[in-house]
Design a protein around this motif. Structure first.
Motif, PDB file in Angstrom:
ATOM      1  N   LYS A  56     112.063  69.644  51.829  1.00 11.55           N
ATOM      2  CA  LYS A  56     110.625  69.385  51.934  1.00 11.55           C
ATOM      3  C   LYS A  56     109.927  70.492  52.727  1.00 11.55           C
ATOM      4  CE  LYS A  56     110.703  64.347  51.452  1.00 11.55           C
ATOM      5  NZ  LYS A  56     110.348  63.047  52.080  1.00 11.55           N
ATOM      6  N   ALA A  57     110.570  70.948  53.795  1.00 12.44           N
ATOM      7  CA  ALA A  57     109.980  72.018  54.597  1.00 12.44           C
ATOM      8  C   ALA A  57     109.859  73.308  53.784  1.00 12.44           C
ATOM      9  CB  ALA A  57     110.837  72.258  55.840  1.00 12.44           C
ATOM     10  N   PHE A  58     110.886  73.607  52.991  1.00 11.22           N
ATOM     11  CA  PHE A  58     110.836  74.797  52.140  1.00 11.22           C
ATOM     12  C   PHE A  58     109.651  74.736  51.190  1.00 11.22           C
ATOM     13  CE2 PHE A  58     111.664  76.464  47.885  1.00 11.22           C
ATOM     14  CZ  PHE A  58     111.821  77.816  48.156  1.00 11.22           C
ATOM     15  N   ARG A  59     109.451  73.581  50.570  1.00 12.69           N
ATOM     16  CA  ARG A  59     108.394  73.479  49.574  1.00 12.69           C
ATOM     17  C   ARG A  59     107.014  73.638  50.198  1.00 12.69           C
ATOM     18  NH1 ARG A  59     108.356  74.548  44.169  1.00 12.69           N
ATOM     19  NH2 ARG A  59     106.105  74.745  44.008  1.00 12.69           N
ATOM     20  N   VAL A  60     106.825  73.125  51.407  1.00 15.73           N
ATOM     21  CA  VAL A  60     105.530  73.277  52.075  1.00 15.73           C
ATOM     22  C   VAL A  60     105.260  74.754  52.375  1.00 15.73           C
ATOM     23  CG1 VAL A  60     104.155  72.706  54.111  1.00 15.73           C
ATOM     24  CG2 VAL A  60     105.615  70.967  53.072  1.00 15.73           C
ATOM     25  N   ALA A  61     106.269  75.447  52.919  1.00 19.64           N
ATOM     26  CA  ALA A  61     106.106  76.870  53.222  1.00 19.64           C
ATOM     27  C   ALA A  61     105.864  77.677  51.948  1.00 19.64           C
ATOM     28  CB  ALA A  61     107.340  77.394  53.955  1.00 19.64           C
ATOM     29  N   PRO A  82     106.115  84.438  57.245  1.00 20.50           N
ATOM     30  CA  PRO A  82     105.440  84.120  58.511  1.00 20.50           C
ATOM     31  C   PRO A  82     105.127  82.637  58.685  1.00 20.50           C
ATOM     32  CG  PRO A  82     104.007  85.394  57.044  1.00 20.50           C
ATOM     33  CD  PRO A  82     105.380  85.442  56.468  1.00 20.50           C
ATOM     34  N   VAL A  83     104.899  81.913  57.590  1.00 17.55           N
ATOM     35  CA  VAL A  83     104.674  80.467  57.701  1.00 17.55           C
ATOM     36  C   VAL A  83     105.924  79.797  58.263  1.00 17.55           C
ATOM     37  CG1 VAL A  83     104.302  78.329  56.406  1.00 17.55           C
ATOM     38  CG2 VAL A  83     102.927  80.339  55.887  1.00 17.55           C
ATOM     39  N   SER A  84     107.103  80.174  57.740  1.00 15.50           N
ATOM     40  CA  SER A  84     108.365  79.611  58.226  1.00 15.50           C
ATOM     41  C   SER A  84     108.644  80.036  59.665  1.00 15.50           C
ATOM     42  CB  SER A  84     109.520  80.058  57.327  1.00 15.50           C
ATOM     43  OG  SER A  84     109.334  79.616  56.007  1.00 15.50           O
ATOM     44  N   ASP A  85     108.355  81.308  59.960  1.00 13.41           N
ATOM     45  CA  ASP A  85     108.562  81.826  61.316  1.00 13.41           C
ATOM     46  C   ASP A  85     107.705  81.050  62.313  1.00 13.41           C
ATOM     47  OD1 ASP A  85     109.291  83.322  63.471  1.00 13.41           O
ATOM     48  OD2 ASP A  85     108.441  85.201  62.771  1.00 13.41           O
ATOM     49  N   VAL A 107      95.208  74.071  43.577  1.00 16.72           N
ATOM     50  CA  VAL A 107      96.171  72.964  43.500  1.00 16.72           C
ATOM     51  C   VAL A 107      97.197  73.062  44.627  1.00 16.72           C
ATOM     52  CG1 VAL A 107      98.042  71.970  42.125  1.00 16.72           C
ATOM     53  CG2 VAL A 107      95.893  72.621  41.019  1.00 16.72           C
ATOM     54  N   PHE A 108      97.702  74.259  44.852  1.00 16.83           N
ATOM     55  CA  PHE A 108      98.666  74.435  45.938  1.00 16.83           C
ATOM     56  C   PHE A 108      98.020  74.156  47.300  1.00 16.83           C
ATOM     57  CE2 PHE A 108     101.256  77.108  42.942  1.00 16.83           C
ATOM     58  CZ  PHE A 108     102.425  76.365  43.047  1.00 16.83           C
ATOM     59  N   THR A 109      96.750  74.546  47.449  1.00 15.62           N
ATOM     60  CA  THR A 109      96.030  74.248  48.690  1.00 15.62           C
ATOM     61  C   THR A 109      95.965  72.745  48.931  1.00 15.62           C
ATOM     62  OG1 THR A 109      94.645  76.228  48.458  1.00 15.62           O
ATOM     63  CG2 THR A 109      93.836  74.505  49.920  1.00 15.62           C
ATOM     64  N   SER A 110      95.628  72.005  47.891  1.00 14.83           N
ATOM     65  CA  SER A 110      95.533  70.547  47.993  1.00 14.83           C
ATOM     66  C   SER A 110      96.875  69.939  48.389  1.00 14.83           C
ATOM     67  CB  SER A 110      95.056  69.964  46.660  1.00 14.83           C
ATOM     68  OG  SER A 110      95.022  68.559  46.706  1.00 14.83           O
ATOM     69  N   LYS A 111      97.970  70.470  47.827  1.00 12.98           N
ATOM     70  CA  LYS A 111      99.297  69.938  48.136  1.00 12.98           C
ATOM     71  C   LYS A 111      99.648  70.134  49.611  1.00 12.98           C
ATOM     72  CE  LYS A 111     102.742  70.648  45.360  1.00 12.98           C
ATOM     73  NZ  LYS A 111     103.731  71.349  44.502  1.00 12.98           N
ATOM     74  N   VAL A 112      99.198  71.246  50.176  1.00 16.37           N
ATOM     75  CA  VAL A 112      99.531  71.532  51.576  1.00 16.37           C
ATOM     76  C   VAL A 112      98.665  70.718  52.534  1.00 16.37           C
ATOM     77  CG1 VAL A 112      99.533  73.326  53.366  1.00 16.37           C
ATOM     78  CG2 VAL A 112     100.389  73.847  51.074  1.00 16.37           C
ATOM     79  N   VAL A 113      97.347  70.736  52.328  1.00 17.53           N
ATOM     80  CA  VAL A 113      96.434  70.131  53.312  1.00 17.53           C
ATOM     81  C   VAL A 113      96.506  68.611  53.331  1.00 17.53           C
ATOM     82  CG1 VAL A 113      94.855  72.093  53.177  1.00 17.53           C
ATOM     83  CG2 VAL A 113      94.456  70.104  51.714  1.00 17.53           C
ATOM     84  N   MET A 147      97.458  76.475  58.487  1.00 20.08           N
ATOM     85  CA  MET A 147      97.558  75.045  58.199  1.00 20.08           C
ATOM     86  C   MET A 147      98.964  74.695  57.707  1.00 20.08           C
ATOM     87  SD  MET A 147      93.904  74.548  56.240  1.00 20.08           S
ATOM     88  CE  MET A 147      93.967  72.772  56.121  1.00 20.08           C
ATOM     89  N   GLY A 148      99.577  75.628  57.001  1.00 18.26           N
ATOM     90  CA  GLY A 148     100.903  75.380  56.445  1.00 18.26           C
ATOM     91  C   GLY A 148     102.018  75.437  57.472  1.00 18.26           C
ATOM     92  N   ASN A 149     101.842  76.258  58.550  1.00 20.88           N
ATOM     93  CA  ASN A 149     102.934  76.398  59.524  1.00 20.88           C
ATOM     94  C   ASN A 149     103.270  75.068  60.204  1.00 20.88           C
ATOM     95  OD1 ASN A 149     100.665  76.214  61.198  1.00 20.88           O
ATOM     96  ND2 ASN A 149     100.827  78.325  61.947  1.00 20.88           N
ATOM     97  N   VAL A 150     102.242  74.350  60.660  1.00 24.43           N
ATOM     98  CA  VAL A 150     102.500  73.084  61.351  1.00 24.43           C
ATOM     99  C   VAL A 150     103.003  72.016  60.380  1.00 24.43           C
ATOM    100  CG1 VAL A 150     100.099  72.278  61.110  1.00 24.43           C
ATOM    101  CG2 VAL A 150     101.525  71.402  62.959  1.00 24.43           C
ATOM    102  N   ARG A 151     102.550  72.075  59.151  1.00 25.71           N
ATOM    103  CA  ARG A 151     103.008  71.096  58.153  1.00 25.71           C
ATOM    104  C   ARG A 151     104.446  71.384  57.721  1.00 25.71           C
ATOM    105  NH1 ARG A 151      97.705  71.252  58.342  1.00 25.71           N
ATOM    106  NH2 ARG A 151      96.499  69.378  57.792  1.00 25.71           N
ATOM    107  N   THR A 152     104.842  72.649  57.773  1.00 24.63           N
ATOM    108  CA  THR A 152     106.249  72.981  57.523  1.00 24.63           C
ATOM    109  C   THR A 152     107.130  72.422  58.636  1.00 24.63           C
ATOM    110  OG1 THR A 152     105.607  75.006  56.344  1.00 24.63           O
ATOM    111  CG2 THR A 152     107.879  74.872  57.141  1.00 24.63           C
TER     112      THR A 152
END
Length: 706
Positions: free
Chosen positions: A135-140, A449-452, A21-27, A120-125
């Motif tokens: 919103k950025a926090f939630r993606v990371a 590291p996703v946020s970094d 579910v979390f994967t789906s939310k990110v991609v 995939m999450g880094n660029v979406r963050t």
């Protein structure tokens, strides 16, 4: 089928569904401009993130090829060396090899999933940071949750599947023999963790040191500046070391602590005859899953709110929920039993779990105090930069040594208290209690590291100061919680190693009653103790020198590109990012072999040549010195890093003060991200190898002492 088995399977499936579910939310988050109209910055965003993803996955695949060779060789060794003469109908070598391969494959797959979603999450963050920090926090956070829930779900499902296969295939074999074979699962996971931690640590710090020394110190350009040829390699390294490496490390802790508790518990008649009670260690991790899932609903950051406070709140909430839930689980599934003549009640076991659970939190808090620039110790290190890099380094080393005192005292209290309550079984349960919130712990670790990376991508894509400010806020919170995570990892490694050591001694005595008490003044034991105490230091020397060698190559390449590529410094020339990625990859794969062989061969050779008692001394020595060295190294490195950030936040970039801080941070990089964290695996892996090969050591060990 027993109730415990049904619950464990259900919880592991819940964890995997949660990860999906979390994967789906990110991609499903779209990257780029509105209505498909990309700006030049959007094009850069996609290009840079694709380069990071390509480099990360390429390294992972090359690393896994090397690991697969080791897995194949180790499987053959396990199959032929393990043979229990007391159970001729049960092929221990075969079943241990099956468990070993299973643990290794699941650990590799977990690393692959974590790396994939992180890149995939880094660029979406970064994309979400265009709109708001919430919103950025939630993606990371969601990206990190994929790693957290996916890993523990696969670990628990793999363990229970092997348990059912082993016990179902040989119902007449004693449970402690079957659980010893199951310990191969922990060995497989920890073996992958060794190479993931060491290889990933060398990769990331070679790139980081090269980028900092040339970019910041020599050229005076900002961090993540697109002109720096090492920036892509640096961002790739964040994923390699802190996603795949940390994930494999904590996977190993969870698997090994569980296996140790199962081996010790199976020696008690009341537990071996009651499947629900025997599986209590697995239930701890299983019930940690819904507790952590419930905790994620509180992961919200309002505009202007504290990101760091939200992340630390996640740890506290999950800790309190697990403590409450496990009271009812313990009273329902655990039964009174006796180990080594000691009567143990269900509440004794519960208190051990709570002791480990909260000591882990306190170790994390102490780690934060010594590594966050919100507190006095790091500010003292920053002030020391006024007189140059030398005093900065001196203060950082002193801070690291001092910071080991309270965590060690907490570990002593946990060990002594757990042992008084429930013997060595209690120590294993305390270790599991410390990592029972692993799903949230890994979520927060992977968030960092996703946020970094998101900040690096935003800088290189020139998304603007407001976007970079938001990603910097996310990254700063991630740095603090990463330090807390390292404290957790070191504490859990110490307890896990001691639990494995206890299981090793327990199984040794069951096989050979003449082993008896391990006397400290026995020359073999004391010799092993000294040798073991030396191993974390030579291991650190290997890994630090490896970072230095790889960093020299990186520095020379970055300097070459600045000299030979026209217009690079002016921003009109294009750096060769791939060359730097290749340098880090090649160096990491080459340099991870010697320290890996040191860890794997030491217990095998000592046990074979000098016997059980000398090996016991070696394990104790490595544990005692390794814990202190790991804490001091990680905290010194973290302090140097945050002292630099404290100076930067004061607007003093480019000054002599800042240059001294950058030197300290560069020295600290292998301390906190290579040698320090990898010592965790050294002490755990040597202990699990000793446990898995205990039959061989009892039967064939002591070649030079007989």
């Amino acid at each position: 089928m027993e109730v415990s088995v049904i619950i464990i399977i259900a919880m592991s499936i819940l964890s995997l569904i949660t990860a999906a579910v979390f994967t789906s939310k990110v991609v499903t988050i779209k990257v780029g401009g509105v209505d498909g109209k990309d700006t030049p910055q959007d094009e850069k965003l996609k290009t840079i993130s694709a380069a990071i993803a390509e480099g990360a996955m390429a390294f992972l695949m090359r690393e896994y090829k090397v690991i697969s060779i080791f897995i194949a060789v180790m499987t053959v060794v396990i199959f032929f060396l393990l043979d229990n003469p007391k159970t001729p109908d049960f092929n221990e070598g075969l079943f241990t090899a099956i468990a070993f391969i299973s643990g290794a494959i699941i650990s590799c797959f977990s690393g692959f999933i974590g790396m994939r979603i992180a890149t995939m999450g880094n660029v979406r963050t970064a994309q979400a940071a265009k709109e708001s920090i919430s919103k950025a926090f939630r993606v990371a956070f969601d990206s990190g949750a994929v790693m957290g829930f996916g890993l523990i779900g696969m670990a628990v499902l793999g363990l229970i599947a092997l348990f059912l296969i082993f016990t179902g295939s040989y119902p007449g074999v004693e449970k402690h023999v079957l659980m010893e074979a199951l310990a191969g699962f922990g060995l497989g996971g920890s073996s992958v963790a060794l190479f993931a931690r060491v290889g990933g640590g060398i990769y990331t710090k070679a790139a980081d040191v090269g980028a900092d020394l040339v970019g910041k110190v020599e050229k005076g350009i900002p961090e993540d500046d697109p002109r720096n040829p090492a920036t892509i390699a640096d961002n790739v390294g964040d994923n390699v070391g802190d996603i795949a490496g940390m994930g494999a490390d904590l996977f190993g802790s969870a698997a090994e602590a569980t296996c140790a508790a199962l081996v010790i518990g199976a020696t008690a008649t009341a537990l071996s005859g009651n499947t629900d009670a025997l599986l209590y260690p697995v239930l701890i991790s299983a019930f940690g899953i819904p507790a952590c899932l419930l905790t994620t609903f509180f992961a919200r950051v309002k505009e202007g709110g504290s990101v760091e406070g939200t992340l630390k709140g996640q740890l506290w909430i999950s800790t309190v929920i697990v403590a409450a839930v496990m009271y009812f689980v313990t009273t329902r599934f655990m039964v009174p039993f006796e180990i080594a003549g000691k009567q143990i009640t269900p509440m004794d076991v519960y208190y051990c779990l709570v002791l480990g659970l909260f000591s882990g939190m306190f170790i994390g808090m102490i780690t934060e105090y010594f590594t966050s620039h919100s507190y006095k110790p790091v500010r003292e290190v920053a002030d020391a930069c006024n007189t140059g890099a030398a005093t900065n380094i001196i203060y950082g080393l002193a801070l690291g040594y001092k910071s080991s005192v309270v965590p060690v005292v907490l570990l002593v209290i946990t060990i002594v208290g757990s042992s008084m309550l429930a013997g060595m079984y209690g120590i294993a349960i305390a270790a599991l209690g410390m990592i029972s919130t692993i799903a949230i712990g890994l979520t927060i670790d992977a968030y960092g590291p996703v946020s970094d990376n998101a900040g690096g991508i935003a800088e290189m894509a020139e998304l603007g100061k407001d976007v970079r400010d938001r990603t910097d806020t996310l990254d700063a919170a991630g740095n603090t919680t990463a330090a807390v995570g390292k404290g957790f990892a070191i504490g859990s490694a110490a307890l896990t190693s001691l639990a494995l050591f206890a299981a090793f001694i327990t199984r040794s005595r069951l096989q050979d009653s003449s082993i008896g008490t391990i006397e400290l003044l026995d020359p073999l034991v004391f010799g092993g103790l000294l040798f073991g105490a030396m191993l974390p230091f030579i291991f650190s020397a290997f890994t630090m020198k490896s970072v230095g060698d790889a960093a020299k190559d990186m520095v020379e390449e970055v300097r070459r590109q600045f000299k030979t590529i026209p217009g690079l410094m002016e921003g009109t020339g294009k750096p060769d990012y791939k060359k730097c990625v290749d340098i880090s990859t090649t160096a990491a794969l080459r340099e991870m072999i010697p320290p890996g062989l040191l860890v794997i061969l030491s217990p095998l050779l000592v046990g074979w040549l000098f016997g059980i008692k000398c090996l016991a001394g070696m394990l104790a020595g490595a544990l005692v010195s390794g814990v202190v060295l790991a804490i001091s190294s990680a905290n010194s490195g973290g302090a140097w890093d945050n002292a630099k950030k404290y100076i930067e936040a004061a607007g003093k970039k480019g000054t002599d003060l800042h240059k001294a801080a950058v030197v300290g941070d560069t020295v600290g990089d292998p301390f906190k991200d290579t040698s320090g964290p990898a010592i965790n695996i050294l002490i755990k892996l040597m202990a699990i190898i000793s446990l898995v090969f205990v039959e061989f050591f009892v039967t064939h060990g002591g070649l030079l002492t007989k």
